[in-house]
Structures are given as structure tokens and as C-alpha cells.
Design an enzyme around this catalytic site. Structure first.
Site, PDB file in Angstrom:
ATOM      1  N   CYS A 105      13.278  63.089  54.395  1.00 49.05           N
ATOM      2  CA  CYS A 105      13.172  64.364  55.126  1.00 49.05           C
ATOM      3  C   CYS A 105      12.961  64.094  56.613  1.00 49.05           C
ATOM      4  CB  CYS A 105      11.990  65.163  54.573  1.00 49.05           C
ATOM      5  SG  CYS A 105      11.549  66.568  55.602  1.00 49.05           S
ATOM      6  N   CYS A 125       9.255  65.314  57.700  1.00 47.57           N
ATOM      7  CA  CYS A 125       8.022  64.730  57.176  1.00 47.57           C
ATOM      8  C   CYS A 125       7.406  63.762  58.198  1.00 47.57           C
ATOM      9  CB  CYS A 125       8.309  63.995  55.866  1.00 47.57           C
ATOM     10  SG  CYS A 125       8.224  65.056  54.406  1.00 47.57           S
ATOM     11  N   HIS A 160       5.534  68.335  52.407  1.00 51.63           N
ATOM     12  CA  HIS A 160       6.940  68.689  52.204  1.00 51.63           C
ATOM     13  C   HIS A 160       7.112  69.789  51.152  1.00 51.63           C
ATOM     14  CE1 HIS A 160      11.257  67.761  52.306  1.00 51.63           C
ATOM     15  NE2 HIS A 160      11.260  67.864  50.992  1.00 51.63           N
ATOM     16  N   ASN A 218      13.873  80.588  58.546  1.00 51.95           N
ATOM     17  CA  ASN A 218      14.888  80.733  57.502  1.00 51.95           C
ATOM     18  C   ASN A 218      14.353  79.995  56.295  1.00 51.95           C
ATOM     19  OD1 ASN A 218      16.746  81.998  59.228  1.00 51.95           O
ATOM     20  ND2 ASN A 218      17.432  80.014  59.991  1.00 51.95           N
ATOM     21  N   SER A 243      18.108  74.410  56.563  1.00 55.94           N
ATOM     22  CA  SER A 243      18.758  73.113  56.377  1.00 55.94           C
ATOM     23  C   SER A 243      17.844  72.146  55.641  1.00 55.94           C
ATOM     24  CB  SER A 243      19.139  72.546  57.743  1.00 55.94           C
ATOM     25  OG  SER A 243      17.975  72.436  58.550  1.00 55.94           O
ATOM     26  N   HIS A 275      11.394  71.577  53.868  1.00 55.29           N
ATOM     27  CA  HIS A 275      10.084  71.313  54.482  1.00 55.29           C
ATOM     28  C   HIS A 275       9.655  72.581  55.243  1.00 55.29           C
ATOM     29  CE1 HIS A 275       7.199  68.147  55.953  1.00 55.29           C
ATOM     30  NE2 HIS A 275       6.849  69.220  56.652  1.00 55.29           N
ATOM     31  N   HIS A 333       8.940  75.082  57.779  1.00 56.27           N
ATOM     32  CA  HIS A 333       9.090  75.050  59.236  1.00 56.27           C
ATOM     33  C   HIS A 333       9.714  76.340  59.734  1.00 56.27           C
ATOM     34  CE1 HIS A 333      13.176  74.070  57.924  1.00 56.27           C
ATOM     35  NE2 HIS A 333      13.599  74.480  59.107  1.00 56.27           N
ATOM     36  N   GLN A 344      11.675  78.079  63.506  1.00 54.70           N
ATOM     37  CA  GLN A 344      12.293  77.752  64.785  1.00 54.70           C
ATOM     38  C   GLN A 344      11.780  78.722  65.846  1.00 54.70           C
ATOM     39  OE1 GLN A 344      16.421  76.747  65.092  1.00 54.70           O
ATOM     40  NE2 GLN A 344      16.676  76.813  62.865  1.00 54.70           N
TER      41      GLN A 344
END
Ligand code: H2U
Ligand code: ZN
Length: 349
Positions: A50, A53, A113, A153, A161, A164, A166, A168
Site C-alpha cells: 500500500c 501505509c 490499513h 472517495n 484508488s 487505506h 484517506h 483528498q
């Protein structure tokens, strides 16, 4: 039977000024598609492959530090660059373009993760919100930045994508379309009524209680009257605040609580890792007061009927206007009915 639950009708989105077509009578039509539960494979706490990570290499060769908790970095494949020259382009009044400088950041919610907002504790989500505030204030203070958009997303269905946890952060010179529509409508409402659009809307929704999903002392999650996506929700601050920098510590914890409870309800709805695009809408950072702006978040999940049956925005939606079958009131009732204990924790009991 009223207009709102029997026959085709249109509802006005007060925040954008756009209409949505609602077709409540269609929910009784036969469905022969899939209905099975679909779960992503169990994820490890650490994935050596990943790029988010701790300690791992990213795609452009940078290496993540051995971080714990939140971790933010400049997007290696940023959609916006700060160096865009201040220039405009116009040809015959028809071909129009302008430069758009900006910055893109990626923010990991946790070193783990396998986590999601729905699987994190309030104490673990609070630092995420604090990072959202810090990023907004730092980016928003830059001369070239007038708007900061934070979004997550979640799930491959929404284009994430990487699983993990996260989000943006895109900081732009211009105020993007969606925020600009909301700014225009909120400012006009304030000018016309001398009151905040979303304060008034929330007061009405609290009185009717039909579309509310859950709440705490400082935030309410509801399915908006004008929702487009089947299980779309909005999270609204009960106090008239415009941005993260105005939230008290108690409100920050309350926001963490509502995000956690709402995402648990989403996961429980179809017993799946519920996909969505989520984003925070806060006052633009162009240093104008924007007194009518009311801090809120939107959740736009694509799922309709089960973990594998999604709504497509195609046909009439692309060429005419958005349309939905299940009413916002029915969607709110479904979300109210599910537990706030995550189904994975229920199974473990
Ligand atoms: P999404 O899952 O929402 O696509 O966000 C992941 C972002 O991470 C994406 O914008 C960036 C992509 O550009 N990224 C990096 O910055 N570095 C990498 O090594 C891979 C992906
Ligand atoms: Zn990872």
C-alpha cells in the site's frame, strides 16, 4: 396520499437552485437483479504494497514516515499546480479559459490499513477533524487560494484508488461550481430573509422529524428534502458556523461522533463497506465574510438496493435532470431503522 409520496413530482434543491424529479410510484416495480451481500476481502492492518501505509514507498519514489494517527502529504499526481501563470484565454468570445493555480493534498486518517471512519473511535476521528482544520487554515491563508475542498472517495465504486482510509484536499484559486451555487443561494437567502438558509431549513426539519437520521448536541444528519442519490445525507452544524476554525473542542468531538454513527448506519444498511463520496462544504477562504454560509457535509453514496446494485446517473439524469424512486422520507426511515453498532461488532458478540 400526498404529492410527496404518491405521484411523480419535482423538488427544488434550495442550496443549488436545481430540481430533482421524484417518482415514488416506481418503487413497486419488479426487480429481478442481484440482491446478494458483497463484502470486500478482509484487509490486513498493514499492507506492504500500500502506498499510504507507514514506511512504504509511494509511486513517485518518496517514502512515508513511520507515522501513527493522521499523515498528510502533497499529492504526487496533483490535479492543480501552484505555478499556473496568471493568464486568461479567449477567442471570439466562445473559447474561454483561465489559469487555475492550486494545491492538492492527501490525508491518511490512520496508520491502520484496515480501518474506515465507521470502524474508528471518536477519539481517533477527532485528530482527523483537527487536521482538516489545520489544512484548511494553512491553505486558505495563501494568497492564491480562495476555496478549500476536503473530500473522501470511499470504495472502488466511487473511484477510490486505495482502501487505506484517506481523503483528498484540493485548494483552488476559484470557487468551484458546486460551492459557488451554494454560496449564491445562501447569500441571496440571507439578503432576502435576513436569516441563514440552512439554519431555517434545519429548524423546519427538526420540527417535522421525518428526514432526520440521527443527531447529537451539535450536529444533525438528515436526508435532504431534495436529495438526488437514494441514501444521500447532509450533516449540518446546529449552530451557525461557517468553517472549521469556528468549531469548539466539544463541537469537534460531536462532529466526530456524528460521522462515526452515520457511517456505521451506512455500513449496516446492506452489511457492506458502504461506498460514498463525502465532502465538507465550508465558507470560501477569499477573506470576504460570507455571513450566510453554514458549515455542512454531504454524503453521496451510489448504492440503491443492495451492496451490488447501484444507481446510475444516466439517460434522463444526464440529459434532463436527476431522478430518484425511493423518496427521501423512506430513505431516512431505512437509515433510522438500522443499528449504530457496526455489523462486524454485532457478529463478534
Ligand atoms: P483516491 O483514492 O481518492 O484516488 O486518492 C488517492 C490519491 O493519492 C490520488 O489522488 C494520490 C493519487 O494521485 N497518490 C499519491 O499522491 N502518491 C502515490 O504514491 C499514489 C497515489
Ligand atoms: Zn495502507
Amino acid at each position: 396520499m400526498s404529492l410527496l409520496n404518491s405521484a411523480s413530482h419535482r423538488r427544488l434543491n434550495q442550496l443549488t437552485g436545481e430540481w430533482v424529479l421524484v417518482s415514488p410510484h416506481r418503487t413497486s416495480r419488479p426487480w429481478q437483479g442481484q440482491v446478494e451481500k458483497v463484502r470486500d476481502a478482509e484487509r490486513p492492518q498493514y499492507d506492504p504494497c500500500c502506498y499510504l501505509c507507514p514506511g512504504n514507498d509511494r509511486a513517485n519514489g518518496a517514502r512515508n514516515p513511520p507515522y501513527e494517527g493522521v499523515f498528510a502529504f502533497d499529492n504526487d499526481f496533483a490535479a492543480l499546480t501552484p505555478q499556473a501563470p496568471a493568464a486568461a484565454f479567449a477567442q471570439d468570445g466562445l473559447l474561454v479559459a483561465e489559469s487555475e493555480p492550486g494545491l492538492c493534498r492527501v490525508l491518511c486518517f490512520s496508520e491502520r490499513h484496515d480501518l474506515t471512519l465507521s470502524r474508528m473511535t471518536v477519539a481517533e476521528i477527532v485528530p482527523v477533524i483537527e487536521a482538516w482544520r489545520e489544512e484548511t487554515m494553512r491553505l486558505g491563508a495563501l494568497d492564491m487560494i480562495n476555496h478549500v475542498q476536503i473530500f473522501e472517495n470511499r470504495g472502488a465504486a466511487m473511484g477510490a484508488s486505495n482502501p487505506h482510509p484517506h481523503c483528498q484536499i484540493w485548494a483552488t484559486h476559484s470557487i468551484p461550481n458546486e460551492a459557488l451555487k451554494e454560496l449564491t443561494r445562501q447569500s441571496a437567502y440571507l439578503a432576502q430573509h435576513g436569516a441563514c438558509l440552512l439554519c431555517d431549513y434545519l429548524a423546519l426539519e427538526e420540527k417535522l422529524a421525518e428526514r432526520i437520521v440521527c443527531r447529537n448536541d451539535h450536529f444533525v444528519a438528515l436526508v435532504p428534502f431534495w436529495a438526488i442519490w437514494p441514501f444521500e445525507t447532509m450533516v449540518l452544524a446546529t449552530r451557525h458556523v461557517g468553517a472549521f476554525d469556528e468549531l469548539t473542542g466539544e463541537e469537534t468531538r460531536a462532529l466526530a461522533d456524528i460521522l462515526r454513527r452515520l457511517t456505521i448506519r451506512y455500513d449496516n444498511l446492506f452489511e457492506t463497506d458502504f461506498p460514498y463520496s463525502m465532502g465538507i462544504h465550508q465558507r470560501p477562504t477569499d477573506s470576504a465574510p460570507h455571513a450566510g454560509w453554514h458549515f455542512h457535509a454531504h454524503f453521496y453514496p451510489p448504492l440503491l438496493r443492495s451492496a451490488s446494485v447501484r444507481k446510475f446517473m444516466v439517460g434522463f439524469e444526464m440529459l434532463g435532470e436527476p431522478q430518484r424512486d425511493i423518496t427521501p422520507e423512506a430513505a431516512a426511515a431505512r437509515l433510522r431503522d438500522v443499528s449504530e453498532i457496526h455489523f462486524l461488532d454485532q457478529a463478534a458478540r
